[in-house]
Design a protein around this motif. Structure first.
Motif, mmCIF file in Angstrom:
data_model
loop_
_atom_site.group_PDB
_atom_site.id
_atom_site.type_symbol
_atom_site.label_atom_id
_atom_site.label_comp_id
_atom_site.label_asym_id
_atom_site.label_seq_id
_atom_site.Cartn_x
_atom_site.Cartn_y
_atom_site.Cartn_z
ATOM 1 N N LYS A 1 46.505 53.736 -64.518
ATOM 2 C CA LYS A 1 45.324 54.462 -64.989
ATOM 3 C C LYS A 1 44.069 53.668 -64.636
ATOM 4 O O LYS A 1 43.820 53.414 -63.475
ATOM 5 C CB LYS A 1 45.436 54.800 -66.469
ATOM 6 C CG LYS A 1 46.578 55.761 -66.764
ATOM 7 C CD LYS A 1 46.577 56.232 -68.187
ATOM 8 C CE LYS A 1 47.726 57.234 -68.396
ATOM 9 N NZ LYS A 1 47.760 57.740 -69.754
ATOM 10 N N GLU A 2 43.279 53.258 -65.643
ATOM 11 C CA GLU A 2 42.014 52.579 -65.323
ATOM 12 C C GLU A 2 42.158 51.072 -65.119
ATOM 13 O O GLU A 2 41.212 50.403 -64.726
ATOM 14 C CB GLU A 2 40.961 52.845 -66.415
ATOM 15 C CG GLU A 2 41.195 52.111 -67.726
ATOM 16 C CD GLU A 2 42.087 52.849 -68.706
ATOM 17 O OE1 GLU A 2 42.154 52.403 -69.866
ATOM 18 O OE2 GLU A 2 42.714 53.858 -68.330
ATOM 19 N N HIS A 3 43.330 50.520 -65.367
ATOM 20 C CA HIS A 3 43.540 49.069 -65.251
ATOM 21 C C HIS A 3 43.947 48.673 -63.835
ATOM 22 O O HIS A 3 44.940 49.160 -63.314
ATOM 23 C CB HIS A 3 44.615 48.598 -66.228
ATOM 24 C CG HIS A 3 44.319 48.919 -67.650
ATOM 25 N ND1 HIS A 3 43.254 48.367 -68.327
ATOM 26 C CD2 HIS A 3 44.929 49.757 -68.521
ATOM 27 C CE1 HIS A 3 43.233 48.832 -69.561
ATOM 28 N NE2 HIS A 3 44.236 49.680 -69.709
ATOM 29 N N LEU A 4 43.202 47.762 -63.248
ATOM 30 C CA LEU A 4 43.491 47.231 -61.913
ATOM 31 C C LEU A 4 43.510 45.715 -62.008
ATOM 32 O O LEU A 4 42.587 45.108 -62.546
ATOM 33 C CB LEU A 4 42.425 47.669 -60.915
ATOM 34 C CG LEU A 4 42.502 47.017 -59.536
ATOM 35 C CD1 LEU A 4 43.643 47.633 -58.741
ATOM 36 C CD2 LEU A 4 41.199 47.176 -58.793
ATOM 37 N N SER A 5 44.573 45.103 -61.484
ATOM 38 C CA SER A 5 44.687 43.651 -61.511
ATOM 39 C C SER A 5 45.092 43.140 -60.138
ATOM 40 O O SER A 5 45.942 43.725 -59.474
ATOM 41 C CB SER A 5 45.734 43.229 -62.549
ATOM 42 O OG SER A 5 45.832 41.827 -62.621
ATOM 43 N N VAL A 6 44.462 42.030 -59.737
ATOM 44 C CA VAL A 6 44.778 41.370 -58.474
ATOM 45 C C VAL A 6 45.123 39.920 -58.780
ATOM 46 O O VAL A 6 44.351 39.219 -59.440
ATOM 47 C CB VAL A 6 43.591 41.437 -57.484
ATOM 48 C CG1 VAL A 6 43.909 40.666 -56.209
ATOM 49 C CG2 VAL A 6 43.225 42.876 -57.164
ATOM 50 N N CYS A 7 46.282 39.486 -58.299
ATOM 51 C CA CYS A 7 46.725 38.109 -58.488
ATOM 52 C C CYS A 7 46.893 37.449 -57.128
ATOM 53 O O CYS A 7 47.426 38.049 -56.201
ATOM 54 C CB CYS A 7 48.056 38.082 -59.237
ATOM 55 S SG CYS A 7 48.725 36.407 -59.424
ATOM 56 N N ILE A 8 46.430 36.214 -57.025
ATOM 57 C CA ILE A 8 46.646 35.412 -55.826
ATOM 58 C C ILE A 8 47.481 34.197 -56.222
ATOM 59 O O ILE A 8 47.108 33.439 -57.112
ATOM 60 C CB ILE A 8 45.319 34.968 -55.189
ATOM 61 C CG1 ILE A 8 44.545 36.189 -54.697
ATOM 62 C CG2 ILE A 8 45.574 33.984 -54.059
ATOM 63 C CD1 ILE A 8 43.211 35.869 -54.071
ATOM 64 N N PHE A 9 48.626 34.054 -55.564
ATOM 65 C CA PHE A 9 49.526 32.928 -55.791
ATOM 66 C C PHE A 9 49.660 32.209 -54.452
ATOM 67 O O PHE A 9 50.008 32.831 -53.452
ATOM 68 C CB PHE A 9 50.889 33.435 -56.269
ATOM 69 C CG PHE A 9 51.907 32.347 -56.489
ATOM 70 C CD1 PHE A 9 51.850 31.549 -57.619
ATOM 71 C CD2 PHE A 9 52.917 32.134 -55.572
ATOM 72 C CE1 PHE A 9 52.791 30.552 -57.833
ATOM 73 C CE2 PHE A 9 53.861 31.138 -55.771
ATOM 74 C CZ PHE A 9 53.797 30.350 -56.900
ATOM 75 N N MET A 10 49.361 30.916 -54.435
ATOM 76 C CA MET A 10 49.431 30.214 -53.148
ATOM 77 C C MET A 10 49.812 28.760 -53.290
ATOM 78 O O MET A 10 49.630 28.138 -54.334
ATOM 79 C CB MET A 10 48.117 30.350 -52.379
ATOM 80 C CG MET A 10 46.895 29.876 -53.093
ATOM 81 S SD MET A 10 45.371 30.002 -52.123
ATOM 82 C CE MET A 10 45.290 31.708 -51.721
#
Length: 140
Positions: A108-117
């Motif tokens: 729905k309205e929730h957007l999440s971006v994760c960066i793992f490095m």
């Protein structure tokens, strides 16, 4: 089920830390059953030089997987959340070579971006994670 921003953040982290394409695909199918749209994309190179490419890869993956529509509001949300995640990891990775993955999740309205490095430094590797969240209009 009504998923919270915390649940969507966890989904993006799971996508970013997935160990293989096969594991990614299993997660995508599992999250789809829960109505959570997800994607993951590999990244690497010198972090500072790669920032525009990282944001571009997050946008392309989000559009291809149907996480967002092709409109400037959705583009801006993904770019902003990706940039926020990059800034969280940049202090450890500034000027160094990195390799890892971006995980993206939306419900729905929730957007999440994760960066793992992993940050390469001679034979020593540092591991770092960054997370960004945005709230955007639901896709109709």
């Amino acid at each position: 089920m009504n998923w919270s921003s915390t649940d969507i953040a966890k989904a993006s982290v799971k996508m970013a830390i997935s160990s293989s394409r096969e594991a990614e695909n299993k997660l995508v199918h599992s999250f789809n059953k829960k109505e959570i749209k997800t994607a993951a994309v590999d990244i690497g190179g010198n972090l500072i030089d790669s920032i525009p490419k990282i944001i571009e890869r997050a946008l392309v993956a989000s559009k291809r997987s149907g996480i967002i529509k092709d409109c400037h509001v959705h583009d801006g949300a993904v770019a902003g959340a990706t940039r926020e995640a990059i800034m969280q990891v940049s202090t450890k990775a500034n000027g160094l070579n990195v390799g890892g993955k971006i995980g993206i999740a939306r419900y729905k309205e929730h957007l999440s971006v994760c960066i793992f490095m992993s940050i390469g430094l001679l034979h020593l590797n540092e591991v770092v994670i960054g997370l960004g969240h945005r709230s955007i209009p639901e896709i109709n």
